[in-house]
Design a protein around this motif. Structure first.
Motif, PDB file in Angstrom:
ATOM      1  N   THR A   1       0.839  -1.205   0.000  1.00 42.32           N
ATOM      2  CA  THR A   1       0.000   0.000   0.000  1.00 42.32           C
ATOM      3  C   THR A   1       0.875   1.256   0.000  1.00 42.32           C
ATOM      4  OG1 THR A   1      -1.772  -1.153   1.182  1.00 42.32           O
ATOM      5  CG2 THR A   1      -1.793   1.252   1.250  1.00 42.32           C
ATOM      6  N   ALA A   2       1.944   1.245   0.793  1.00 36.98           N
ATOM      7  CA  ALA A   2       2.855   2.396   0.841  1.00 36.98           C
ATOM      8  C   ALA A   2       3.582   2.579  -0.487  1.00 36.98           C
ATOM      9  CB  ALA A   2       3.864   2.217   1.972  1.00 36.98           C
ATOM     10  N   VAL A   3       3.969   1.461  -1.113  1.00 31.82           N
ATOM     11  CA  VAL A   3       4.660   1.533  -2.403  1.00 31.82           C
ATOM     12  C   VAL A   3       3.742   2.116  -3.471  1.00 31.82           C
ATOM     13  CG1 VAL A   3       5.599   0.151  -4.293  1.00 31.82           C
ATOM     14  CG2 VAL A   3       6.345  -0.274  -1.949  1.00 31.82           C
ATOM     15  N   ILE A   4       2.507   1.611  -3.540  1.00 31.63           N
ATOM     16  CA  ILE A   4       1.564   2.106  -4.554  1.00 31.63           C
ATOM     17  C   ILE A   4       1.257   3.579  -4.323  1.00 31.63           C
ATOM     18  CG2 ILE A   4      -0.786   1.889  -5.446  1.00 31.63           C
ATOM     19  CD1 ILE A   4       1.145  -0.290  -6.400  1.00 31.63           C
ATOM     20  N   ALA A   5       1.129   3.982  -3.070  1.00 29.68           N
ATOM     21  CA  ALA A   5       0.895   5.398  -2.775  1.00 29.68           C
ATOM     22  C   ALA A   5       2.077   6.237  -3.249  1.00 29.68           C
ATOM     23  CB  ALA A   5       0.669   5.594  -1.282  1.00 29.68           C
ATOM     24  N   PHE A   6       3.308   5.730  -3.066  1.00 33.53           N
ATOM     25  CA  PHE A   6       4.512   6.433  -3.533  1.00 33.53           C
ATOM     26  C   PHE A   6       4.479   6.594  -5.048  1.00 33.53           C
ATOM     27  CE2 PHE A   6       8.792   6.524  -5.221  1.00 33.53           C
ATOM     28  CZ  PHE A   6       9.494   7.367  -4.362  1.00 33.53           C
ATOM     29  N   LEU A   7       4.143   5.505  -5.753  1.00 30.89           N
ATOM     30  CA  LEU A   7       4.143   5.558  -7.219  1.00 30.89           C
ATOM     31  C   LEU A   7       3.078   6.519  -7.733  1.00 30.89           C
ATOM     32  CD1 LEU A   7       4.563   1.762  -8.066  1.00 30.89           C
ATOM     33  CD2 LEU A   7       6.327   3.518  -7.881  1.00 30.89           C
ATOM     34  N   GLY A   8       1.964   6.611  -7.013  1.00 31.23           N
ATOM     35  CA  GLY A   8       0.883   7.488  -7.452  1.00 31.23           C
ATOM     36  C   GLY A   8       0.921   8.862  -6.815  1.00 31.23           C
ATOM     37  N   ASN A   9       2.031   9.211  -6.169  1.00 35.23           N
ATOM     38  CA  ASN A   9       2.146  10.478  -5.452  1.00 35.23           C
ATOM     39  C   ASN A   9       2.468  11.617  -6.413  1.00 35.23           C
ATOM     40  OD1 ASN A   9       2.338  12.308  -3.322  1.00 35.23           O
ATOM     41  ND2 ASN A   9       4.453  11.729  -2.821  1.00 35.23           N
ATOM     42  N   LEU A  10       1.534  11.878  -7.307  1.00 30.52           N
ATOM     43  CA  LEU A  10       1.774  12.875  -8.350  1.00 30.52           C
ATOM     44  C   LEU A  10       1.882  14.286  -7.800  1.00 30.52           C
ATOM     45  CD1 LEU A  10      -0.735  11.518 -11.045  1.00 30.52           C
ATOM     46  CD2 LEU A  10       1.698  10.996 -10.785  1.00 30.52           C
ATOM     47  N   SER A  11       1.297  14.522  -6.622  1.00 25.75           N
ATOM     48  CA  SER A  11       1.339  15.862  -6.040  1.00 25.75           C
ATOM     49  C   SER A  11       2.593  16.089  -5.201  1.00 25.75           C
ATOM     50  CB  SER A  11       0.098  16.101  -5.169  1.00 25.75           C
ATOM     51  OG  SER A  11       0.049  15.177  -4.090  1.00 25.75           O
ATOM     52  N   GLY A  12       3.388  15.027  -4.991  1.00 27.44           N
ATOM     53  CA  GLY A  12       4.642  15.170  -4.270  1.00 27.44           C
ATOM     54  C   GLY A  12       4.499  15.325  -2.771  1.00 27.44           C
ATOM     55  N   ASP A  13       3.492  14.691  -2.173  1.00 27.31           N
ATOM     56  CA  ASP A  13       3.295  14.746  -0.728  1.00 27.31           C
ATOM     57  C   ASP A  13       4.518  14.155  -0.019  1.00 27.31           C
ATOM     58  OD1 ASP A  13       2.469  13.587   1.939  1.00 27.31           O
ATOM     59  OD2 ASP A  13       0.599  14.612   1.432  1.00 27.31           O
ATOM     60  N   ALA A  14       5.155  14.938   0.849  1.00 30.23           N
ATOM     61  CA  ALA A  14       6.405  14.519   1.488  1.00 30.23           C
ATOM     62  C   ALA A  14       6.212  13.316   2.401  1.00 30.23           C
ATOM     63  CB  ALA A  14       6.998  15.688   2.280  1.00 30.23           C
TER      64      ALA A  14
END
Length: 411
Positions: A160-173
């Protein structure tokens, strides 16, 4: 070339709620968009996305994965090219097709589906996402690798964390930091297991990867760890979303659900059409090595290209009535839908075609088949509308259904 401001931005709430109208506008009037926030060129037409995926001239590279994937997985097969890629793919691919898939892993898939269904078989209701879809592929992968299924929550949290990273188009730190932590945590978990498995080979997938050799090349501990991380994230997320989506689509088209229930040979068609109509992954990125012309303009060298699979798969120049879910359509070939010759783009194409496509097919067909047996009159919970969520990956977050329990489990 168009700019993102002329249509709903891909980072907007409007786009996340329903990207399909925006996809239509992009294909028709803005097939090439410069998107400032993601510093990428967005393409949406089938022919353009197909060209990128099938590229044989190394015009469209996977160099973007150096920053998009390596921070969470380590260096993976997706980043390789030429002979190095061919050898690494030859090391892992046999486990996902032919005798290994049929003899070793189909029983694992079947057993995991039955165990999960047994937990709600007699209840008359279940959320198919929380009760089955999110757990099934992770349990299957854990069993295939010979890992402890008691660690399911760790696996699910990591992917879940990996997929969120890949889809983090807004660059949430915070999302970036959580994704990067998984690389260290997963390595600390997997490397000791890999080293032990090298000394105590079994008949599981991890042992197969430890022993595999092609042209004198074997996978290092880091290679295997990175591949397992990729398998867990890609195999878990996409199969999870595909199971939820195939049921959502069939439940919203009861005549097609009845046809599949009556003739299970239609399951591959239902899965293929789901991959086209509501693909689990809506965008994949590539990077240009040289200047290149696509519909709508020119992309410079060294640029990131965001390929909108969700838009391309509904291109009216390639599919009849593209916004209609139809398992009987004659412009989608189910027999090639899970190979590099697929008509849809959900698994990509070319040399980076998804190595786990046949595993996903086996999981979906087995899981859906068993669910249909267990839920003979399955229907959506009263008043529930299955709504997709997500931008990078997309599918129903919940799918509560009701059914009349059957008196005995089919053997």
């Amino acid at each position: 070339m168009a700019t993102a401001q002329q249509i709903p931005d891909i980072l907007s709430a409007e786009f996340a709620a329903d990207p399909y109208p925006a996809y239509r506008v992009m294909r028709e009037s803005a097939p090439l968009i410069w998107h400032e926030a993601t510093r990428s060129y967005i393409i949406s037409r089938y022919d353009d996305v197909e060209r990128v995926f099938k590229d044989r001239d190394s015009v469209f590279t996977t160099d973007n994965y150096d920053w998009q994937i390596e921070p969470v997985h380590g260096k993976t097969i997706l980043q390789l090219s030429g002979r190095e890629h061919a050898v690494r793919r030859a090391l892992v691919a046999p486990a996902f097709r032919g005798a290994d898939l049929r003899e070793k892993f189909l029983p694992v898939i079947d057993r995991n589906a039955r165990e999960l269904i047994d937990a709600f078989r007699d209840t008359g209701s279940v959320d198919l996402v929380g009760g089955f879809a999110t757990r099934f592929p992770v349990n299957v992968i854990a069993d295939m690798l010979g890992l402890d299924r008691a660690d399911h929550e760790k696996f699910h949290g990591w992917y879940t964390a990996v997929i969120a990273f890949l889809g983090n188009l807004s660059g949430d730190a915070a999302v970036t930091a959580a994704g990067e932590r998984t690389r260290t945590e997963f390595a600390e978990y997997m490397i000791p297991i890999i080293r032990d498995r090298r000394e105590n080979l079994g008949d599981d997938l991890l042992s197969t990867l430890c022993a595999a050799e092609v042209d004198g090349v074997r996978m290092s501990d880091e290679d295997i760890k990175a591949f397992c991380s990729l398998l867990l994230a890609a195999g878990g997320e996409t199969t999870d979303k595909a199971i939820a989506s195939i049921f959502a689509n069939l439940l919203l088209h009861p005549e097609q659900l009845a046809a599949v229930r009556a003739d299970r040979a239609l399951l591959p068609r239902a899965f293929a059409e789901t991959l086209r109509f509501t693909p689990p992954v809506h965008m994949i990125m590539r990077q240009t090595a040289t200047e290149v012309e696509l519909s709508g303009g020119t992309i410079p060298p060294g640029a990131t290209v965001t390929c909108l699979i969700g838009a391309a798969n509904r291109d009216g120049s390639h599919y009849r009535d593209p916004d209609t879910f139809d398992i009987f359509r004659d412009d989608l070939t189910a027999t090639t839908a899970f190979s590099a010759a697929a008509d849809h783009l959900a698994f990509a194409l070319g040399r980076h075609f998804c190595v786990g496509a046949l595993l996903a097919k086996a999981e979906i067909e087995t899981g859906v088949d068993q669910l249909l047996d267990a839920m003979p009159d399955v229907r959506l919970d009263d008043g529930f509308d299955p709504v997709e969520q997500g931008v990078f990956t997309r599918g129903p977050a919940s799918l509560p259904v009701r059914f009349t329990p059957v008196t005995a489990r089919p053997e």
